[in-house]
Scaffold this motif. Sequence first.
Motif, short mmCIF file in Angstrom:
data_model
loop_
_atom_site.label_atom_id
_atom_site.label_comp_id
_atom_site.label_asym_id
_atom_site.label_seq_id
_atom_site.Cartn_x
_atom_site.Cartn_y
_atom_site.Cartn_z
N LEU A 226 25.17 -45.43 59.88
CA LEU A 226 23.85 -45.26 60.40
C LEU A 226 23.62 -43.77 60.83
CD1 LEU A 226 21.31 -46.69 61.75
CD2 LEU A 226 22.59 -46.69 63.94
N THR A 227 22.47 -43.16 60.34
CA THR A 227 22.19 -41.93 60.56
C THR A 227 20.84 -41.55 60.82
OG1 THR A 227 22.66 -39.80 59.44
CG2 THR A 227 22.08 -41.32 57.94
N THR A 228 20.53 -40.42 61.06
CA THR A 228 19.05 -39.90 61.06
C THR A 228 19.33 -38.13 60.78
OG1 THR A 228 19.60 -39.00 63.36
CG2 THR A 228 18.42 -41.20 63.35
N TYR A 229 20.17 -37.94 60.30
CA TYR A 229 20.39 -36.50 59.99
C TYR A 229 19.71 -36.11 58.79
CZ TYR A 229 23.01 -36.83 55.30
OH TYR A 229 23.36 -36.87 54.09
N ARG A 230 19.00 -36.84 57.99
CA ARG A 230 18.03 -36.30 56.94
C ARG A 230 16.65 -36.57 57.55
NH1 ARG A 230 21.49 -38.32 52.26
NH2 ARG A 230 21.36 -40.36 53.14
#
Length: 171
Positions: free
Chosen positions: A141-145
């Motif tokens: 799970l990510t929000t880095y982009r």
Amino acid sequence: MSQAIETELRRLRRTVKILTVVVCALCIPVLIAATKAPPKEIIAHTIRVVDDKGVTRAVLAGSVPDPIINGKSLPRMGPAAGLIIYDRKGNERGGYLTSLSDEGVLTLDGAHGGEVFKVVANPDAGASLFLPHANGALLALTTYRGQPELQMVEKDGRALITLPADAPPIP
């Protein structure tokens, strides 16, 4: 009183006075030190915590050592500072690190190596959570982009779920 007794009493009094001065001279520095506050800061390159058997259980360092897995030193991905935690056998089991690129990483490692939990705080924005299994399965799970992304990957590397559907693989 006889002259001999008076002489001995004077000598005894003088000895008591000298002993009193010596005891005070020794006690005053101890009392002064006891009243001082503990240091507000400890400056060190490395603090190593060991258990009763002398096995390293934690290292807090400005430059952490390479990981130890099954008794062998392996190269770290790159220089890092932070806190490393070890098991009773001396194997690295996780830690909280910052890299030269200012990436923050929190990991928990399996007993035989390999991360089983990893959170990465990206230096510019966003964060990523990885829950890998030793067999290759992964939940990420990510929000880095700049947008939320979710990926579930089967142990054979096949993506089960990718949201949004057109998102590239999470590194």
